[in-house]
Design a protein around this motif. Structure first.
Motif, PDB file in Angstrom:
ATOM      1  N   MET A  40       6.079 -21.997 -21.662  1.00 43.61           N
ATOM      2  CA  MET A  40       5.966 -20.997 -22.491  1.00 43.61           C
ATOM      3  C   MET A  40       6.262 -19.593 -21.811  1.00 43.61           C
ATOM      4  O   MET A  40       5.985 -19.454 -20.556  1.00 43.61           O
ATOM      5  CB  MET A  40       4.669 -20.706 -22.962  1.00 43.61           C
ATOM      6  CG  MET A  40       4.248 -21.963 -24.053  1.00 43.61           C
ATOM      7  SD  MET A  40       2.625 -22.248 -24.376  1.00 43.61           S
ATOM      8  CE  MET A  40       2.238 -23.388 -22.790  1.00 43.61           C
ATOM      9  N   TYR A  41       7.070 -18.809 -22.411  1.00 44.19           N
ATOM     10  CA  TYR A  41       7.772 -17.727 -21.581  1.00 44.19           C
ATOM     11  C   TYR A  41       7.285 -16.276 -22.342  1.00 44.19           C
ATOM     12  O   TYR A  41       6.695 -16.681 -23.432  1.00 44.19           O
ATOM     13  CB  TYR A  41       9.031 -17.758 -21.915  1.00 44.19           C
ATOM     14  CG  TYR A  41       9.846 -18.640 -20.965  1.00 44.19           C
ATOM     15  CD1 TYR A  41      10.263 -18.755 -19.883  1.00 44.19           C
ATOM     16  CD2 TYR A  41       9.954 -19.998 -21.767  1.00 44.19           C
ATOM     17  CE1 TYR A  41      11.040 -19.879 -19.025  1.00 44.19           C
ATOM     18  CE2 TYR A  41      10.747 -21.173 -20.918  1.00 44.19           C
ATOM     19  CZ  TYR A  41      10.918 -21.034 -19.759  1.00 44.19           C
ATOM     20  OH  TYR A  41      11.422 -22.071 -19.146  1.00 44.19           O
ATOM     21  N   ALA A  42       7.192 -15.299 -21.562  1.00 48.87           N
ATOM     22  CA  ALA A  42       6.553 -14.157 -22.297  1.00 48.87           C
ATOM     23  C   ALA A  42       7.218 -13.546 -23.354  1.00 48.87           C
ATOM     24  O   ALA A  42       6.410 -12.869 -24.325  1.00 48.87           O
ATOM     25  CB  ALA A  42       7.105 -12.763 -21.120  1.00 48.87           C
ATOM     26  N   ASP A  43       8.523 -14.045 -23.642  1.00 45.71           N
ATOM     27  CA  ASP A  43       9.066 -13.388 -24.969  1.00 45.71           C
ATOM     28  C   ASP A  43       8.735 -14.293 -26.191  1.00 45.71           C
ATOM     29  O   ASP A  43       9.182 -14.222 -27.176  1.00 45.71           O
ATOM     30  CB  ASP A  43      10.709 -13.414 -24.707  1.00 45.71           C
ATOM     31  CG  ASP A  43      11.376 -14.665 -24.610  1.00 45.71           C
ATOM     32  OD1 ASP A  43      10.526 -15.578 -24.544  1.00 45.71           O
ATOM     33  OD2 ASP A  43      12.654 -14.574 -24.324  1.00 45.71           O
ATOM     34  N   GLY A  44       8.027 -15.305 -26.010  1.00 45.92           N
ATOM     35  CA  GLY A  44       7.424 -16.303 -27.012  1.00 45.92           C
ATOM     36  C   GLY A  44       8.113 -17.399 -27.030  1.00 45.92           C
ATOM     37  O   GLY A  44       7.948 -18.565 -27.807  1.00 45.92           O
ATOM     38  N   THR A  45       9.300 -17.607 -26.251  1.00 40.60           N
ATOM     39  CA  THR A  45       9.980 -18.947 -26.357  1.00 40.60           C
ATOM     40  C   THR A  45       9.298 -20.064 -25.580  1.00 40.60           C
ATOM     41  O   THR A  45       8.637 -19.901 -24.731  1.00 40.60           O
ATOM     42  CB  THR A  45      11.445 -18.782 -26.035  1.00 40.60           C
ATOM     43  OG1 THR A  45      11.474 -18.322 -24.583  1.00 40.60           O
ATOM     44  CG2 THR A  45      12.398 -17.895 -26.872  1.00 40.60           C
ATOM     45  N   VAL A  46       9.690 -21.113 -25.917  1.00 42.17           N
ATOM     46  CA  VAL A  46       8.916 -22.397 -25.345  1.00 42.17           C
ATOM     47  C   VAL A  46      10.300 -23.738 -25.103  1.00 42.17           C
ATOM     48  O   VAL A  46      11.110 -23.725 -25.556  1.00 42.17           O
ATOM     49  CB  VAL A  46       8.072 -23.220 -26.426  1.00 42.17           C
ATOM     50  CG1 VAL A  46       6.669 -22.237 -26.531  1.00 42.17           C
ATOM     51  CG2 VAL A  46       8.499 -23.835 -27.598  1.00 42.17           C
ATOM     52  N   ALA A  47       9.873 -24.307 -24.099  1.00 38.47           N
ATOM     53  CA  ALA A  47      10.684 -25.371 -23.527  1.00 38.47           C
ATOM     54  C   ALA A  47       9.809 -26.719 -23.469  1.00 38.47           C
ATOM     55  O   ALA A  47       8.948 -26.508 -22.936  1.00 38.47           O
ATOM     56  CB  ALA A  47      11.586 -24.958 -22.551  1.00 38.47           C
ATOM     57  N   LEU A  48      10.337 -27.653 -23.891  1.00 36.97           N
ATOM     58  CA  LEU A  48       9.916 -28.926 -23.725  1.00 36.97           C
ATOM     59  C   LEU A  48      10.583 -29.955 -22.638  1.00 36.97           C
ATOM     60  O   LEU A  48      11.861 -30.032 -22.873  1.00 36.97           O
ATOM     61  CB  LEU A  48       9.525 -29.670 -25.028  1.00 36.97           C
ATOM     62  CG  LEU A  48       9.154 -31.226 -25.136  1.00 36.97           C
ATOM     63  CD1 LEU A  48       7.595 -31.014 -24.640  1.00 36.97           C
ATOM     64  CD2 LEU A  48       9.320 -31.840 -26.329  1.00 36.97           C
ATOM     65  N   SER A  49       9.852 -30.396 -21.814  1.00 30.35           N
ATOM     66  CA  SER A  49      10.565 -31.330 -20.636  1.00 30.35           C
ATOM     67  C   SER A  49      10.858 -32.604 -21.454  1.00 30.35           C
ATOM     68  O   SER A  49      10.313 -33.009 -22.291  1.00 30.35           O
ATOM     69  CB  SER A  49       9.676 -31.243 -19.449  1.00 30.35           C
ATOM     70  OG  SER A  49       8.688 -32.035 -19.924  1.00 30.35           O
ATOM     71  N   GLU A  50      11.761 -33.412 -20.622  1.00 28.81           N
ATOM     72  CA  GLU A  50      11.890 -34.712 -21.142  1.00 28.81           C
ATOM     73  C   GLU A  50      10.448 -35.421 -20.520  1.00 28.81           C
ATOM     74  O   GLU A  50       9.874 -35.070 -19.520  1.00 28.81           O
ATOM     75  CB  GLU A  50      13.036 -35.240 -20.365  1.00 28.81           C
ATOM     76  CG  GLU A  50      14.431 -34.934 -20.784  1.00 28.81           C
ATOM     77  CD  GLU A  50      15.561 -35.547 -20.150  1.00 28.81           C
ATOM     78  OE1 GLU A  50      15.529 -36.696 -19.753  1.00 28.81           O
ATOM     79  OE2 GLU A  50      16.677 -35.001 -20.232  1.00 28.81           O
ATOM     80  N   GLY A  95      10.701 -18.471 -14.641  1.00 31.61           N
ATOM     81  CA  GLY A  95      10.394 -17.495 -15.606  1.00 31.61           C
ATOM     82  C   GLY A  95       8.894 -17.716 -16.545  1.00 31.61           C
ATOM     83  O   GLY A  95       8.734 -17.047 -17.211  1.00 31.61           O
ATOM     84  N   ALA A  96       8.689 -19.075 -16.484  1.00 32.51           N
ATOM     85  CA  ALA A  96       7.737 -19.524 -17.496  1.00 32.51           C
ATOM     86  C   ALA A  96       6.371 -18.997 -16.897  1.00 32.51           C
ATOM     87  O   ALA A  96       6.142 -18.592 -15.773  1.00 32.51           O
ATOM     88  CB  ALA A  96       7.462 -20.811 -17.140  1.00 32.51           C
ATOM     89  N   VAL A  97       5.486 -18.500 -18.048  1.00 37.36           N
ATOM     90  CA  VAL A  97       4.216 -17.836 -17.704  1.00 37.36           C
ATOM     91  C   VAL A  97       3.034 -18.852 -17.976  1.00 37.36           C
ATOM     92  O   VAL A  97       2.082 -18.615 -17.398  1.00 37.36           O
ATOM     93  CB  VAL A  97       3.885 -16.527 -18.590  1.00 37.36           C
ATOM     94  CG1 VAL A  97       5.194 -15.365 -18.377  1.00 37.36           C
ATOM     95  CG2 VAL A  97       4.306 -16.779 -19.989  1.00 37.36           C
TER      96      VAL A  97
END
Length: 85
Positions: free
Chosen positions: A59-69, A21-23
């Motif tokens: 980064m996702y469409a809803d503005g959330t972010v995720a950082l990998s290891e 789902g990441a954009v």
């Protein structure tokens, strides 16, 4: 991304991330964004020796972010071969 050890001057290799789902993506080396590295993969060219840490921000469409290891990439100098005659 997975840890890797390579020699200076060896062939480029790719790191890849899969975030459902990441954009968009932003790859980083030692915490700094890598210019132009905004795909789900990143090409690494082992040009100089050292230890480098690569991670990716998804980064996702809803503005959330995720950082990998972070993946640790150790680039070592090629050894010298001595021929005895």
């Amino acid at each position: 991304p997975e840890d890797k050890s390579v020699a200076v001057g060896s062939a480029p290799f790719h790191l890849a991330a899969f975030a459902k789902g990441a954009v968009s993506y932003q790859w980083r080396r030692n915490g700094e964004p890598i210019p132009g590295a905004t795909e789900s993969w990143c090409e690494v060219v082992p040009a100089k020796s050292g230890t480098f840490h690569y991670d990716v921000v998804a980064m996702y469409a809803d503005g959330t972010v995720a950082l990998s290891e972070a993946a640790e990439v150790n680039v070592f100098s090629r050894g010298t071969t001595i021929l005895l005659r």
